[in-house]
Design a protein around this motif. Structure first.
Motif, PDB file in Angstrom:
ATOM      1  N   THR A  55       0.834  -1.195   0.000  1.00 52.71           N
ATOM      2  CA  THR A  55       0.000   0.000   0.000  1.00 52.71           C
ATOM      3  C   THR A  55       0.868   1.245   0.000  1.00 52.71           C
ATOM      4  O   THR A  55       1.843   1.327   0.758  1.00 52.71           O
ATOM      5  N   TYR A  56       0.479   2.185  -0.830  1.00 54.45           N
ATOM      6  CA  TYR A  56       1.219   3.427  -1.013  1.00 54.45           C
ATOM      7  C   TYR A  56       0.304   4.617  -0.783  1.00 54.45           C
ATOM      8  O   TYR A  56      -0.874   4.590  -1.139  1.00 54.45           O
ATOM      9  N   LEU A  57       0.866   5.658  -0.206  1.00 55.72           N
ATOM     10  CA  LEU A  57       0.221   6.956  -0.117  1.00 55.72           C
ATOM     11  C   LEU A  57       0.845   7.782  -1.235  1.00 55.72           C
ATOM     12  O   LEU A  57       2.079   7.879  -1.324  1.00 55.72           O
ATOM     13  N   VAL A  58       0.003   8.347  -2.101  1.00 61.28           N
ATOM     14  CA  VAL A  58       0.491   8.977  -3.313  1.00 61.28           C
ATOM     15  C   VAL A  58      -0.070  10.391  -3.437  1.00 61.28           C
ATOM     16  O   VAL A  58      -1.280  10.593  -3.323  1.00 61.28           O
ATOM     17  N   GLN A  59       0.812  11.345  -3.688  1.00 61.31           N
ATOM     18  CA  GLN A  59       0.398  12.701  -4.020  1.00 61.31           C
ATOM     19  C   GLN A  59       0.541  12.846  -5.526  1.00 61.31           C
ATOM     20  O   GLN A  59       1.603  12.547  -6.086  1.00 61.31           O
ATOM     21  N   VAL A  60      -0.540  13.278  -6.184  1.00 59.48           N
ATOM     22  CA  VAL A  60      -0.522  13.416  -7.633  1.00 59.48           C
ATOM     23  C   VAL A  60      -0.767  14.863  -8.027  1.00 59.48           C
ATOM     24  O   VAL A  60      -1.331  15.659  -7.268  1.00 59.48           O
ATOM     25  N   ASP A  61      -0.355  15.179  -9.238  1.00 57.08           N
ATOM     26  CA  ASP A  61      -0.530  16.503  -9.823  1.00 57.08           C
ATOM     27  C   ASP A  61      -1.948  16.610 -10.366  1.00 57.08           C
ATOM     28  O   ASP A  61      -2.357  15.796 -11.193  1.00 57.08           O
ATOM     29  N   GLY A  62      -2.716  17.560  -9.871  1.00 59.18           N
ATOM     30  CA  GLY A  62      -4.075  17.772 -10.358  1.00 59.18           C
ATOM     31  C   GLY A  62      -5.128  17.294  -9.381  1.00 59.18           C
ATOM     32  O   GLY A  62      -4.820  16.673  -8.353  1.00 59.18           O
ATOM     33  N   ALA A  63      -6.375  17.612  -9.693  1.00 62.51           N
ATOM     34  CA  ALA A  63      -7.524  17.215  -8.871  1.00 62.51           C
ATOM     35  C   ALA A  63      -7.999  15.842  -9.342  1.00 62.51           C
ATOM     36  O   ALA A  63      -8.653  15.713 -10.381  1.00 62.51           O
ATOM     37  N   LEU A  64      -7.646  14.825  -8.595  1.00 63.57           N
ATOM     38  CA  LEU A  64      -7.927  13.438  -8.959  1.00 63.57           C
ATOM     39  C   LEU A  64      -9.419  13.209  -9.157  1.00 63.57           C
ATOM     40  O   LEU A  64     -10.230  13.580  -8.305  1.00 63.57           O
ATOM     41  N   THR A  65      -9.782  12.580 -10.271  1.00 72.38           N
ATOM     42  CA  THR A  65     -11.187  12.341 -10.594  1.00 72.38           C
ATOM     43  C   THR A  65     -11.620  10.930 -10.212  1.00 72.38           C
ATOM     44  O   THR A  65     -10.789  10.023 -10.096  1.00 72.38           O
ATOM     45  N   LEU A 115      -9.766   7.102 -10.617  1.00 65.89           N
ATOM     46  CA  LEU A 115      -9.756   6.057  -9.584  1.00 65.89           C
ATOM     47  C   LEU A 115     -10.359   4.768 -10.111  1.00 65.89           C
ATOM     48  O   LEU A 115      -9.823   3.682  -9.870  1.00 65.89           O
ATOM     49  N   GLN A 116     -11.467   4.872 -10.840  1.00 68.89           N
ATOM     50  CA  GLN A 116     -12.105   3.668 -11.410  1.00 68.89           C
ATOM     51  C   GLN A 116     -11.152   2.958 -12.371  1.00 68.89           C
ATOM     52  O   GLN A 116     -11.087   1.730 -12.385  1.00 68.89           O
ATOM     53  N   ALA A 117     -10.429   3.723 -13.171  1.00 71.67           N
ATOM     54  CA  ALA A 117      -9.468   3.121 -14.103  1.00 71.67           C
ATOM     55  C   ALA A 117      -8.374   2.372 -13.345  1.00 71.67           C
ATOM     56  O   ALA A 117      -7.997   1.255 -13.729  1.00 71.67           O
ATOM     57  N   LEU A 118      -7.871   2.954 -12.250  1.00 73.10           N
ATOM     58  CA  LEU A 118      -6.858   2.273 -11.442  1.00 73.10           C
ATOM     59  C   LEU A 118      -7.432   0.993 -10.842  1.00 73.10           C
ATOM     60  O   LEU A 118      -6.742  -0.029 -10.769  1.00 73.10           O
ATOM     61  N   ARG A 119      -8.680   1.059 -10.421  1.00 75.36           N
ATOM     62  CA  ARG A 119      -9.331  -0.120  -9.819  1.00 75.36           C
ATOM     63  C   ARG A 119      -9.533  -1.244 -10.831  1.00 75.36           C
ATOM     64  O   ARG A 119      -9.522  -2.425 -10.464  1.00 75.36           O
ATOM     65  N   ARG A 120      -9.741  -0.897 -12.081  1.00 71.05           N
ATOM     66  CA  ARG A 120      -9.910  -1.920 -13.131  1.00 71.05           C
ATOM     67  C   ARG A 120      -8.568  -2.476 -13.591  1.00 71.05           C
ATOM     68  O   ARG A 120      -8.499  -3.577 -14.126  1.00 71.05           O
ATOM     69  N   GLY A 121      -7.514  -1.665 -13.428  1.00 67.78           N
ATOM     70  CA  GLY A 121      -6.212  -1.989 -13.999  1.00 67.78           C
ATOM     71  C   GLY A 121      -6.033  -1.144 -15.252  1.00 67.78           C
ATOM     72  O   GLY A 121      -6.999  -0.846 -15.945  1.00 67.78           O
ATOM     73  N   VAL A 122      -4.809  -0.732 -15.506  1.00 65.02           N
ATOM     74  CA  VAL A 122      -4.528   0.100 -16.674  1.00 65.02           C
ATOM     75  C   VAL A 122      -3.516  -0.611 -17.560  1.00 65.02           C
ATOM     76  O   VAL A 122      -2.780  -1.487 -17.111  1.00 65.02           O
ATOM     77  N   VAL A 145      -6.536  -1.529  -5.523  1.00 67.23           N
ATOM     78  CA  VAL A 145      -7.454  -0.883  -4.588  1.00 67.23           C
ATOM     79  C   VAL A 145      -6.994   0.570  -4.539  1.00 67.23           C
ATOM     80  O   VAL A 145      -5.850   0.841  -4.169  1.00 67.23           O
ATOM     81  N   ALA A 146      -7.852   1.488  -4.949  1.00 69.69           N
ATOM     82  CA  ALA A 146      -7.478   2.904  -5.006  1.00 69.69           C
ATOM     83  C   ALA A 146      -8.592   3.741  -4.401  1.00 69.69           C
ATOM     84  O   ALA A 146      -9.765   3.552  -4.730  1.00 69.69           O
ATOM     85  N   GLU A 147      -8.213   4.652  -3.500  1.00 67.32           N
ATOM     86  CA  GLU A 147      -9.182   5.504  -2.796  1.00 67.32           C
ATOM     87  C   GLU A 147      -8.630   6.912  -2.642  1.00 67.32           C
ATOM     88  O   GLU A 147      -7.424   7.094  -2.474  1.00 67.32           O
ATOM     89  N   HIS A 148      -9.522   7.907  -2.676  1.00 63.28           N
ATOM     90  CA  HIS A 148      -9.129   9.268  -2.315  1.00 63.28           C
ATOM     91  C   HIS A 148      -8.587   9.251  -0.889  1.00 63.28           C
ATOM     92  O   HIS A 148      -9.032   8.458  -0.059  1.00 63.28           O
ATOM     93  N   SER A 194      -3.571  16.211  -5.310  1.00 59.76           N
ATOM     94  CA  SER A 194      -4.504  15.307  -4.634  1.00 59.76           C
ATOM     95  C   SER A 194      -3.711  14.166  -4.013  1.00 59.76           C
ATOM     96  O   SER A 194      -2.605  13.848  -4.451  1.00 59.76           O
ATOM     97  N   TRP A 195      -4.330  13.534  -3.018  1.00 56.01           N
ATOM     98  CA  TRP A 195      -3.742  12.368  -2.368  1.00 56.01           C
ATOM     99  C   TRP A 195      -4.648  11.170  -2.584  1.00 56.01           C
ATOM    100  O   TRP A 195      -5.872  11.300  -2.632  1.00 56.01           O
ATOM    101  N   LEU A 196      -4.036   9.993  -2.725  1.00 50.94           N
ATOM    102  CA  LEU A 196      -4.781   8.747  -2.787  1.00 50.94           C
ATOM    103  C   LEU A 196      -3.965   7.652  -2.137  1.00 50.94           C
ATOM    104  O   LEU A 196      -2.756   7.795  -1.949  1.00 50.94           O
ATOM    105  N   THR A 197      -4.653   6.586  -1.763  1.00 51.00           N
ATOM    106  CA  THR A 197      -3.955   5.358  -1.386  1.00 51.00           C
ATOM    107  C   THR A 197      -4.192   4.370  -2.503  1.00 51.00           C
ATOM    108  O   THR A 197      -5.270   4.335  -3.111  1.00 51.00           O
ATOM    109  N   ILE A 198      -3.165   3.591  -2.783  1.00 47.41           N
ATOM    110  CA  ILE A 198      -3.272   2.556  -3.804  1.00 47.41           C
ATOM    111  C   ILE A 198      -2.584   1.302  -3.283  1.00 47.41           C
ATOM    112  O   ILE A 198      -1.490   1.384  -2.714  1.00 47.41           O
ATOM    113  N   THR A 199      -3.261   0.178  -3.419  1.00 49.04           N
ATOM    114  CA  THR A 199      -2.713  -1.108  -2.990  1.00 49.04           C
ATOM    115  C   THR A 199      -2.577  -2.005  -4.210  1.00 49.04           C
ATOM    116  O   THR A 199      -3.547  -2.207  -4.951  1.00 49.04           O
TER     117      THR A 199
END
Length: 178
Positions: A69-79, A83-90, A101-104, A127-132
């Motif tokens: 699990t990672y805490l991630v700061q990204v450039d821009g206002a995360l939509t 998040l749905q795309a990360l959850r499906r896989g890219v 698993v990706a959450e605001h 924006s910040w998110l967690t991703i597993t």
């Protein structure tokens, strides 16, 4: 022996170098331990080190699918779409990723300042998110967030399987098992 290190930004995940950059040897005093996996020099957070080859294999081999699990700061206002795309896989240049698993997330109050600081642009939010993830490709989180339009500015690993960073200051170690 199993040791947790909160790897600071800019530290190489090796014990020696010939170019003077900081390495694990600058932070880990225990002898005969080796990293179970790695973090890029520009990533921070939980790194496990062990002298037990079987444990290292269990922690790092993709067949064991240890969640990271990672805490991630990204450039821009995360939509939500991103998040749905990360959850499906890219799809990356080396093939599709497994679903994540990706959450605001909110910027945590416990977060230490980074040296050097993350760039600040007044007109562009972050924006910040967690991703597993349950796989570990080279620079995977960074490539995934970029693929959905939100480049990573800061990446901190906070958990590997049942082991967490919790309360460990940057550059410090904690013995988890001897």
């Amino acid at each position: 022996m199993l040791i947790a290190l909160n790897k600071p930004f800019g530290v190489l995940c090796q014990f020696t170098t010939n170019d003077g950059r900081p390495t694990l040897a600058d932070y880990v005093r225990q002898k005969d331990v080796y990293p179970a996996g790695r973090l890029d020099h520009d990533s921070e957070g939980l790194l496990l080190l062990t002298d037990d080859g079987a444990l290292a294999h269990q922690l790092t081999d993709p067949r064991h699918k240890q969640p990271k699990t990672y805490l991630v700061q990204v450039d821009g206002a995360l939509t939500d779409d991103a998040l749905q795309a990360l959850r499906r896989g890219v799809v990356l240049n080396d093939g599709p990723t497994l679903p994540a698993v990706a959450e605001h997330a909110d910027e945590p109050a416990w977060l230490w300042p980074r040296d050097p600081p993350v760039r600040f642009r007044k007109s562009i939010p972050t924006s910040w998110l967690t991703i597993t993830l349950r796989e570990g490709r080279n620079r995977q989180v960074r490539r995934m967030t970029a693929a959905v339009g939100f480049p990573t500015l800061r990446l901190i690993r906070v958990r590997i399987g049942g082991y967490a960073l919790e309360g460990l200051p940057p550059g410090e170690t904690r013995v988890l098992a001897s």
